[in-house]
Design a protein around this motif. Structure first.
Motif, PDB file in Angstrom:
ATOM      1  N   ARG A 231       0.814  -1.211   0.000  1.00 30.13           N
ATOM      2  CA  ARG A 231       0.000   0.000   0.000  1.00 30.13           C
ATOM      3  C   ARG A 231       0.859   1.278   0.000  1.00 30.13           C
ATOM      4  N   ALA A 232       1.852   1.331   0.844  1.00 32.09           N
ATOM      5  CA  ALA A 232       2.637   2.577   0.968  1.00 32.09           C
ATOM      6  C   ALA A 232       3.271   2.950  -0.362  1.00 32.09           C
TER       7      ALA A 232
ATOM      8  N   ASP B  92       6.907  10.491  -5.896  1.00 29.41           N
ATOM      9  CA  ASP B  92       7.158  10.182  -4.476  1.00 29.41           C
ATOM     10  C   ASP B  92       8.326   9.217  -4.318  1.00 29.41           C
TER      11      ASP B  92
ATOM     12  N   HIS C 197      -4.123   0.218  -5.359  1.00 25.73           N
ATOM     13  CA  HIS C 197      -4.033   1.200  -4.280  1.00 25.73           C
ATOM     14  C   HIS C 197      -4.098   2.647  -4.752  1.00 25.73           C
TER      15      HIS C 197
ATOM     16  N   SER D 156       0.313   3.474  -3.393  1.00 23.68           N
ATOM     17  CA  SER D 156      -0.630   4.589  -3.342  1.00 23.68           C
ATOM     18  C   SER D 156       0.087   5.891  -3.747  1.00 23.68           C
ATOM     19  N   ARG D 157       1.306   5.747  -4.272  1.00 24.37           N
ATOM     20  CA  ARG D 157       2.109   6.936  -4.596  1.00 24.37           C
ATOM     21  C   ARG D 157       2.492   6.966  -6.073  1.00 24.37           C
TER      22      ARG D 157
ATOM     23  N   THR E 171      11.631   9.752  -2.248  1.00 26.66           N
ATOM     24  CA  THR E 171      12.408   8.579  -1.854  1.00 26.66           C
ATOM     25  C   THR E 171      13.115   8.047  -3.091  1.00 26.66           C
TER      26      THR E 171
ATOM     27  N   PHE F 266       8.531   6.942   3.446  1.00 27.66           N
ATOM     28  CA  PHE F 266       7.998   8.180   2.883  1.00 27.66           C
ATOM     29  C   PHE F 266       7.778   9.236   3.964  1.00 27.66           C
ATOM     30  N   GLY F 267       8.471   9.081   5.073  1.00 31.85           N
ATOM     31  CA  GLY F 267       8.303  10.025   6.168  1.00 31.85           C
ATOM     32  C   GLY F 267       9.396  11.079   6.137  1.00 31.85           C
TER      33      GLY F 267
ATOM     34  N   GLY G 254       7.640   0.378   4.166  1.00 29.21           N
ATOM     35  CA  GLY G 254       6.260   0.870   4.192  1.00 29.21           C
ATOM     36  C   GLY G 254       6.223   2.373   4.313  1.00 29.21           C
ATOM     37  N   GLU G 255       5.334   2.884   5.123  1.00 30.07           N
ATOM     38  CA  GLU G 255       5.184   4.337   5.261  1.00 30.07           C
ATOM     39  C   GLU G 255       6.474   4.989   5.751  1.00 30.07           C
TER      40      GLU G 255
END
Lengths: 693, 693
Positions: free
Chosen positions: B19-20, B63, B49, B23-24, B108, B133-134, B129-130
């Protein structure tokens, strides 16, 4: 008949064995299928040995007369014999299978009331050989002690990838089934039937008591194959029986249940059985292993084994068939931690309460010991517990636990001991119970039987180990007459099987075979599980030693050895109470370690390794001594056999040598594993300082 | 491709795991097969996603950017990252499989020198995962420590009636072979390849090291099937290898010998190998089990294993292929009475003298322990003994001796311990040896490898026990980077595999899985064979307890328990001398019972039951305590899992519960058999008076 007989060893009926009969003038005065079989046997043999076969009394004089007692115009000698017989005993004493034999006026006479007796009488003359034609013989009557003398074949149609085609078979594939169907080699079946007739076996099951999916169909759509076998067996006086799956009404009949009290189920068995008899009018009946080691049975429907057996019996009764219902029912998923459950108790606990509830054509088939065909067990107390039930005693000719036809282990002495055992301490023997003479109600036709699992396969020697043929031979002979001396029976087998060589010592062969075989059961016992404790074999295969192999399994076969002692306490006082299943005096004899026979001590008692046996030895020293001695005895067996070089056919010699090599290796393995195990556990050294690993 | 993927569990790559990323907005800047695989992976996921996939830099902003370091026109963030990377380390540091990952300017970036690095980088982003992208991520370089990361499949084409299709497989049939040939379900193979790529496995053998008659033909007339598998594995960066039978020149080629020094044999291998490469240009090479447990080998021709391996290596060398030659050579027909032979010594005794004699493309494949994948063994001394030989260390993902995927047994900690072991007491680890960094001669390309026997089959959950997927996952991750913390690896697997539920306690699932799995290897050890003594499993199946099961067998795996003590004396002073195969300090540490680690005490020493461990307990009390505790720990595992009701997919939950029930039963069985065995033998009661049977 299709196909031809495969090349098989002649076993105990090589042409030479028939020389005495077949070099003479023989008269057969009888009609009927079995008399015809006898006549053909003689016809084939005289062609080889120069005698002659006659079917009418006007061609005399004769050396041998086989005649029905009802025959008209008997030759003089036969008429004299018949008169003497009548004078002694009156008519009809011989029964359907008996015969009288004597020699009068230079003529050997066999008389029988029916053709089966003539066939059995002929083979008796063959056994006697030249002695049947020597000086005068008194008229002797020979009747089978046991009416039912049956072999069970644990043969499957399909071949299991691990177990092979014959469950617990050590002689190759099945002689009945091949390539997924009936064997094309019915000649081999005929040769087998001839061997069985010569030892008096009169019933055979042609499939495994564990009835798998394919074999279940022998009862229905594969019935034609059974009929074909019955056609081959019939001329030799052998009735064909079938092992059936209790679940058949559901599995084969499409019914929703196999509940024996269900009307539809009863009707299915009745109808199915009617069709069996339509195909095989002299069909013998069913053999059933129910609620045992995973087989279905009446317990699955909340019914008793009497309910189950009687339903099948009702279907068979109109046709004179019987149900052999096996008493081998026990919990095979026992928890080894549970010391209150005792597998030895199981058959009695299940069946004794049902005494009197079985139909008249149910025969409860009881293994000779309470566990499972071990080398040494006490006699099963079930045999003494069911006076109102027809009983057959089941022996195991196939050597599952006695060396698997890789070891020489002549079982005649074991069976003789079992059959001569007196459950009530005197009077009636196990043999008498099996014969049916124990029937308190005075009914005739209350006969039981002797049954054994066959050791035969499609191996060229029939039994893997050529010397294992002697076990098949001895079973038939002891079933006919349990009073025979097993060493004498072995002697018969030796004399029939081996042609004496023209050597400086013509008795060498016979003497050596006796030395090798007479005590071979005790030898086997001496290097395997000690003092009646049983098992200690490799799980699964049941071959070779594994002392703890079954110790922590669900099978209920434990020895409970710890650092202090060994054995199973089956006393009433402190153990499982199994001794209480015996009548006196055995209930008391077995209850006390002081009176319990040494050879069964560990079956009934848990004792310290330092317990002193009646022999004066401690248990652990007995273990060491017997195991050293046992391996030595096998070594001697082997060197004795080597001394027969040139006196035995090369193929037999090679096979026996190969097996003796393995027996010797395996006996040493047993010796070393058992001795090491008990030395490691007890810490007690061998009194003679021999090597323990 | 033929057929469709069977319905299999998504393992650690369910749609949710992507998903992470998906979805980008994702840019992939690379061509080539593996970059295409990465792009397709993203394309499928974004469709699910809502993100997007871009193949050219002009469609930004993005992203996530995955790009080759050689790409023209990198987006700014990627160019910045590349510049930083160059500044830090110069060009070409990433190698064929490595990648750099960082986050700059809200983008990223994954950079790699080759497409394989991009694929591995993508899956690394998936793992993050997320978190990928933090906040800003420093640029980190990820290169595999070990170049060869291989799974061996012990899959057969034919199905053995007892062993099944996969030898020591506990997950159903083979995913490669079905119904006597290539599986029609290549979709399943592709799904497997995707899972392997995500953990960095880059080589697979597709057939059993015991090469039977049918499977031998994969090398020749069944080569097309291997090529078909290679076509499926290739896009995931996985090279295909084949297990071959050493006797192939005779069995397949019709030669009269397979002597590796025979010119005809060499020519046959050369010619055959040429044909393999014609069909599979990137074929990896051969795996050979020779002179081992009945397999043929060079000993049969009086040749050394270097002779054997080098002949095959010569055939492979022109094409860049390698021979994985297994060091698992020992006498499997040992006499248990012979205390001088020590199976633990065998691999060293056979192979150490050959160091320096193997060709450069031979990789000696050494099991991690000297015996055979036991729950606890010392590290094999062979690993330290062959500085002039390329070595691969072999692990066993399939749980042959660790619960057969019926027991939860997370093996990450075991492998981590093995890989972190320092054979010379400091400096180089086993992992370094496997990586090849130990090469004294400074040659590049001297790499070894990490190999494991796979635990995958056609089971819906891939591995029988759903939690056993974690072992496959951990093998790949630790092969890539042996320095990873096994608990952290398990955490990755949990987070990928299980979707957190929206519950009051969102951490419950992860916490529980750690509680159940983190120490499950030690738990398994605690209720099975104690203190490194090994085995005590049922012969044949290797499942469940049988303390003496192997004690009197030819397999060389003994514990020598007697009434006083237990263990194998492998010291130089009084035993087999095995400790002398280790360099210092281990040669000395293991030599003395005082310094030997508790957990290996009985592997190296025979001690009394009253011997006091470093823990302060006696050996026998340790046995009692660990076995009571082990069974209790399993009971707790089970109740912890029960606390996850509703948080796990019903099919997974049902399967895990069923397995935990069995593990619980089996752990109690181990506890009771082991404790009873040692109580019966030692006579020493439990200090806490707990129930021993």
């Amino acid at each position: 008949m299709t196909g031809e007989a495969s090349i098989a060893h002649a076993a105990w009926l090589p042409p030479e064995a028939l020389r005495a009969v077949a070099s003479r003038r023989v008269l057969v005065m009888s009609d009927g299928m079995l008399a015809e079989t006898a006549a053909q046997e003689i016809a084939r043999a005289v062609a080889h040995h120069g005698g002659s076969l006659h079917r009418a009394a006007d061609g005399g004089p004769f050396d041998l007369v086989l005649a029905l007692t009802s025959a008209d115009g008997l030759p003089d000698a036969a008429a004299m014999a018949l008169a003497e017989l009548d004078w002694r005993a009156g008519q009809d004493m011989l029964g359907a299978e008996g015969f009288a034999l004597g020699r009068r006026d230079g003529v050997t006479v066999v008389l029988a009331d029916g053709p089966a007796g003539l066939l059995y009488g002929l083979f008796h003359v063959v056994r006697l050989g030249e002695a049947a034609f020597g000086a005068s013989l008194p008229i002797e009557v020979h009747c089978p002690v046991t009416a039912r003398r049956m072999l069970n074949h644990w043969d499957n149609i399909d071949t299991h990838p691990v177990m092979g085609q014959v469950e617990r078979g050590y002689s190759g594939g099945s002689i009945f089934w091949r390539d997924g169907g009936l064997t094309p080699d019915l000649g081999r079946v005929r040769a087998y039937a001839r061997l069985l007739a010569s030892i008096g076996v009169n019933a055979v099951t042609v499939n495994n008591v564990n009835v798998h999916a394919t074999e279940a169909h022998l009862l229905t759509d594969r019935l034609g194959d059974v009929a074909a076998l019955a056609d081959v067996l019939r001329p030799y006086g052998i009735r064909t029986h079938l092992s059936v799956n209790f679940n058949s009404p559901a599995a084969l009949g499409g019914l929703r249940t196999a509940d024996p009290l269900d009307d539809g189920v009863r009707a299915w068995w009745a109808d199915t059985t009617r069709q069996v008899y339509a195909a095989i009018p002299d069909f013998g009946g069913y053999v059933v292993k129910a609620d045992s080691e995973g087989q279905p049975g009446p317990f699955g429907y909340g019914r008793t084994h009497a309910d189950g057996a009687n339903t099948l019996a009702a279907a068979l009764a109109p046709f004179g068939g019987v149900v052999h219902w096996r008493a081998f029912v026990y919990n095979h998923t026992q928890d080894w931690r549970d010391r209150s459950t005792d597998r030895a108790r199981a058959a009695y606990d299940h069946f004794a309460p049902l005494d009197g509830h079985f139909a008249g054509n149910v025969i409860l088939q009881v293994k000779y010991g309470p566990i499972d065909f071990q080398t040494r067990e006490p006699v099963s107390p079930v045999i003494a517990a069911m006076p109102g039930t027809r009983l057959a005693v089941e022996l195991q000719v196939t050597q599952e636990y006695t060396g698997q036809q890789r070891h020489v282990c002549y079982l005649g002495p074991l069976w003789h001991e079992v059959l001569a055992f007196e459950p009530w301490g005197g009077g009636r023997t196990v043999a008498a119970v099996a014969a049916g003479r124990h029937a308190d109600n005075g009914l005739t036709g209350f006969e039981g039987g002797l049954v054994a699992v066959s050791n035969v396969g499609d191996d060229p020697f029939w039994t893997g180990h050529p010397l294992a043929q002697a076990n098949l031979y001895a079973f038939g002979r002891l079933a006919w007459n349990p009073h025979l001396d097993p060493a004498a029976v072995l002697g018969e087998w030796i004399d029939l099987t081996f042609t004496p060589a023209a050597t400086a010592d013509p008795g060498l062969l016979r003497r050596t075979l006796h030395e090798v075989m007479d005590d071979s059961w005790q030898t086997y016992e001496s290097y395997t599980a000690p003092l009646g404790v049983g098992f200690m074999v490799r799980p699964g295969s049941h071959y070779g030693p594994d002392v703890d192999g079954y110790e922590y399994t669900p099978w209920g076969t434990y020895h409970f050895a710890d650092r202090d002692g060994i054995g199973v306490d089956r006393t009433r006082a402190t153990g499982t109470g199994f001794t209480g299943q015996y009548p006196q005096p055995w209930a008391q004899v077995y209850e006390s370690a002081a009176s319990c026979p040494d050879e069964l001590l560990l079956f009934f008692h848990h004792v310290p390794y330092t317990h002193v046996l009646h022999s004066g030895k401690t248990v652990v020293q007995h273990i060491y001594d017997t195991h050293f001695e046992g391996a030595d005895r096998v070594a001697r067996m082997r060197s004795r056999w080597a001394g027969l070089a040139g006196l035995v056919a090369p193929d037999v010699d090679a096979r026996v040598r190969e097996r003796l090599d393995e027996q010797s290796r395996c006996a040493q393995e047993w010796r070393d594993q058992i001795n090491t195990y008990f030395y490691r556990k007890s810490g007690i050294p061998d009194a003679h300082g021999r090597r323990i690993h």
